[in-house]
Write a protein that holds these residues in place. Structure first.
Motif, PDB file in Angstrom:
ATOM      1  N   LEU B  52      42.828  41.857  40.473  1.00  0.00           N
ATOM      2  CA  LEU B  52      42.708  41.572  41.902  1.00  0.00           C
ATOM      3  C   LEU B  52      41.418  42.157  42.463  1.00  0.00           C
ATOM      4  N   GLN B  53      41.058  43.330  41.966  1.00  0.00           N
ATOM      5  CA  GLN B  53      39.828  43.983  42.406  1.00  0.00           C
ATOM      6  C   GLN B  53      38.610  43.144  42.006  1.00  0.00           C
ATOM      7  N   ASP B  54      38.651  42.517  40.839  1.00  0.00           N
ATOM      8  CA  ASP B  54      37.568  41.620  40.429  1.00  0.00           C
ATOM      9  C   ASP B  54      37.364  40.517  41.463  1.00  0.00           C
ATOM     10  N   ARG B  55      38.481  39.982  41.927  1.00  0.00           N
ATOM     11  CA  ARG B  55      38.382  38.896  42.911  1.00  0.00           C
ATOM     12  C   ARG B  55      37.897  39.416  44.263  1.00  0.00           C
ATOM     13  N   LEU B  56      38.331  40.619  44.622  1.00  0.00           N
ATOM     14  CA  LEU B  56      37.867  41.226  45.878  1.00  0.00           C
ATOM     15  C   LEU B  56      36.352  41.418  45.855  1.00  0.00           C
ATOM     16  N   TYR B  57      35.878  41.860  44.691  1.00  0.00           N
ATOM     17  CA  TYR B  57      34.450  42.119  44.482  1.00  0.00           C
ATOM     18  C   TYR B  57      33.667  40.813  44.584  1.00  0.00           C
ATOM     19  N   ALA B  58      34.202  39.763  43.927  1.00  0.00           N
ATOM     20  CA  ALA B  58      33.541  38.459  43.955  1.00  0.00           C
ATOM     21  C   ALA B  58      33.521  37.892  45.377  1.00  0.00           C
TER      22      ALA B  58
END
Lengths: 273, 273
Positions: B52-58
């Motif tokens: 989920l953090q990957d998507r937040l970052y993106a």
């Protein structure tokens, strides 16, 4: 010399040496010919790094600064994720250097860098760094030639001061070939999960490939110092890249040999009621 | 309501509620009676948090701020290490708030906090926080009563502004019992690997246990808001504590549902030469 020290020596740029990036094989994999072995090695190193980082944090006297540079798609993000996969976020601080703000540009180029130098006990990681100011600034002529020329020595002096004050510095140039960059850029365009990483502007930098390689070579020549050495890491194979960087970080932390601090109290005097 | 939402509700302090910490069982483990199951759950949540953090970052539009408070040995460090064990350091920034410097003291108390608010795309973690200024500052009378009194509303307004500008805030009070703190302090004294963490000054705070609990209760009452809720986490059992915090962080990120950004270019227009 241990195997590890031999490995470090192989990739470290000796002060004064002139590296020809053209002659350095970005696909090199002789050290880790097997992908699974490389990945397993990285994991073991990552666990060791975590344990050593715990001691560095407890000691609270010194810091480690890891600088990562490389062209677009060289794998700076991926290297950080792999090498520090086992380290608690308590002990690691990553700074991604972006286009400088107006505020940052109104100071000397090292001002924003100094502000985020790692505090004692920490591993600081620079995702891009002060070296952007002798790379992109040089190729795109963002500063006059004589200003750029002065920066190499200014960076060396700055890094020397940091090391003299307790920060060990490791610099890694992730060396990808032009062919591999093409493959990776195309992947970013094609893969929906990577598309957000693609910026058409990156293609403009690719047109300046040779000038960038020249700027990297000058940087490696001028700024690989006894106190803050550069390493050129073959980065076409991600697993090779990760395993080599992890092994160098681990060995460096081992050599630093951080220790739990002496306490100033006597056990017999402590009564917890 | 899903199981997860029910779990969150159980630990969340409803705005206006007066929590009596005495009545909250710090040893509570009914949700995770089995230690191994709790640990396995935390690992699964940690992996979800990473994705989920990957998507937040993106996405790069919003941030998540996790605030951790608790008495000495409540396990703030341990919680961070467990809950974010799978998250790349690229996407997490931990700030440990220490005794304010002279520079920090010469500004309002939120100045240093605001400076390290997480940037978009990041998970920011506060290891201690602005709440020290209504806890330690209150118990040790570091500021006049009416100044402390104003701070609750000031913090609420500050946090409201952050959330209105894209930062989701989760606050966790790690609730340990006085008995468990005794055990943990003694461990620090006895275990050579933990000895560096022990500071005889911590015993002074222990003498003020009841005053601190009162200050926590006031904080929970005054500052659990619809936009930045407090959670009281039973923390005597580390594995229970980690699993609950991880599940709340994960569920919150899921509700945020960050998405990969739309790109502004057309695939057909991209030619990589």
């Amino acid at each position: 010399m241990s195997d590890m020290q031999a490995l470090i020596k192989k990739f470290r740029v000796k002060p004064g040496d002139r590296v020809k990036l053209r002659d350095q094989d970005a696909r090199e994999e002789s050290i880790y010919p097997d992908k699974d072995v490389a990945k397993a090695a990285t994991e073991v190193f990552a666990k060791d790094i975590n344990k050593l980082q715990d001691r560095l944090y407890a000691e609270n006297k010194r810091a480690l600064l890891v600088v990562l540079q490389g062209t677009d798609t060289a794998g700076k993000d991926g290297t950080i994720t792999s090498v520090f996969s086992e380290t608690s976020p308590l002990g690691v601080a990553v700074t991604a250097f972006r286009q400088p703000s107006e505020e940052e540009l109104s100071h000397d180029f090292l001002w924003r860098v100094h502000m985020v130098a790692p505090r004692r006990g920490m591993v600081g990681i620079f995702n891009r760094s002060q070296y952007e100011d002798v790379l992109v600034a040089k190729v795109h002529r963002l500063a006059p030639k004589d200003v750029i020329e002065q920066r190499y020595d200014q960076i060396n002096a700055f890094e020397k001061m940091l090391t003299e004050n307790g920060t060990v510095i490791l610099k890694f140039m992730l060396h990808v070939s032009k062919d591999e960059q093409k493959v990776r850029l195309q992947e970013r365009v094609d893969d929906p999960a990577k598309r957000w990483k693609f910026n058409p502007g990156d293609l403009k930098d690719r047109e300046h490939w040779d000038e960038f390689q020249d700027a990297y070579e000058t940087m490696l020549h001028r700024c690989s110092t006894p106190w803050a050495p550069w390493h050129v890491i073959p980065a076409d194979k991600k697993w090779v890249r990760d395993a080599i960087v992890a092994s160098i970080v681990k060995t460096t932390l081992e050599e630093m040999n951080p220790s739990y601090p002496e306490v100033t109290w006597k056990k017999s005097e402590i009564k917890i009621s």
